[in-house]
Design a protein around this motif. Structure first.
Motif, short mmCIF file in Angstrom:
data_model
loop_
_atom_site.label_atom_id
_atom_site.label_comp_id
_atom_site.label_asym_id
_atom_site.label_seq_id
_atom_site.Cartn_x
_atom_site.Cartn_y
_atom_site.Cartn_z
N UNK A 7 -75.98 -63.93 9.64
CA UNK A 7 -74.76 -63.40 8.97
C UNK A 7 -73.17 -64.29 9.99
N UNK A 8 -73.16 -64.10 10.67
CA UNK A 8 -72.36 -65.10 11.21
C UNK A 8 -72.39 -66.51 10.55
N UNK A 9 -73.46 -66.87 11.19
CA UNK A 9 -73.55 -68.18 10.73
C UNK A 9 -73.10 -69.14 9.16
N UNK A 10 -73.56 -67.82 8.41
CA UNK A 10 -73.65 -67.83 7.24
C UNK A 10 -71.84 -67.36 6.90
N UNK A 11 -71.29 -66.56 6.98
CA UNK A 11 -70.36 -66.26 6.51
C UNK A 11 -69.18 -67.67 6.65
N UNK A 12 -69.58 -68.16 8.17
CA UNK A 12 -68.25 -69.74 8.80
C UNK A 12 -69.26 -70.62 7.99
N UNK A 13 -70.70 -71.17 7.33
CA UNK A 13 -70.60 -71.67 6.17
C UNK A 13 -70.44 -71.63 4.94
N UNK A 14 -69.93 -70.42 4.03
CA UNK A 14 -69.60 -70.07 2.76
C UNK A 14 -67.63 -70.69 3.47
#
Length: 228
Positions: free
Chosen positions: A15-22
């Protein structure tokens, strides 16, 4: 409990990686140079302030003498790799027709396609536009006429860009008429930036408004084996 904790940590990390990518910004540098029969196109993608780079170079575009096809020689380079992959492809008129047919097929399968694309383009920032041209037809009157026409075309294109995207600075547009001889030379460069999250959202909207199943795309790939 330990298994549940590990699963929870994995889900949280994803979830944190996804937010970072966004929130991550993708920067695209485009440079196109044309002089007489020679064309050179370079596209470079940068992420994390240039720590990750991907470069695509098309240094040769010409007409094949043995067949009515367009020959393109590509070079692909990834940061951290010493090797450059070279590949030569040929494109014919039938390839163009197939591309147009597939584009129509895509439009027919996505509701509100134009609205989705326009919404995504509005999130793009474009800057450092430089577009210089040297033109000459060997006749002063004809050269003056074609120079004026090119000015009008360039102005229209810049107007469309500023209407659909965020234009950060004033483009540098120049035309240099050569009244004494034949000349054909163009240099265009710019930088485009957008957040990866905006691209992901556009992709989600395309899937959301998809209809009638997967489209039947045509293929007609003609290429010469790559050299490494």
């Amino acid at each position: 409990m330990k298994v549940l904790s590990i699963i929870g940590l994995i889900i949280g990390a994803l979830f944190l990686v996804l937010i970072f990518l966004c929130f991550l910004k993708l920067t695209i540098h485009i440079r196109y140079y044309h002089k007489k029969d020679n064309d050179d196109l370079k596209i470079e993608l940068r992420v994390l302030f240039g720590l990750i780079k991907y470069k695509k170079t098309i240094p040769l575009i010409k007409i094949d003498e043995d067949s009515p096809t367009l020959v393109m020689k590509e070079e692909t380079e990834l940061q951290g790799k010493q090797e450059t992959v070279e590949e030569t492809k040929q494109f014919s008129a039938s390839d163009l027709l197939i591309f147009l047919s597939n584009s129509k097929e895509l439009l027919n399968h996505v509701v509100q396609f134009h609205r989705i694309v326009r919404s995504f383009l509005a999130k793009l920032t474009i800057k450092h536009i430089e577009w210089s041209s040297i033109v000459g037809l060997g006749d002063a009157a004809h050269t003056g006429m074609i120079s004026g026409a090119i000015w009008a075309v360039k102005g229209s294109i810049i107007g469309i860009i500023s209407n659909y995207m965020k234009l950060k600075d004033m483009p540098k547009i120049n035309i240099y008429p050569q009244f004494q001889g034949m000349a054909s030379e163009t240099l265009f460069s710019c930088m485009i930036q957008f957040r990866i999250g905006h691209a992901m959202m556009a992709g989600i909207k395309l899937v959301k408004y998809w209809k009638d199943g997967f489209p039947k795309f045509k293929t007609n790939e003609t290429s010469i084996p790559s050299k490494q």
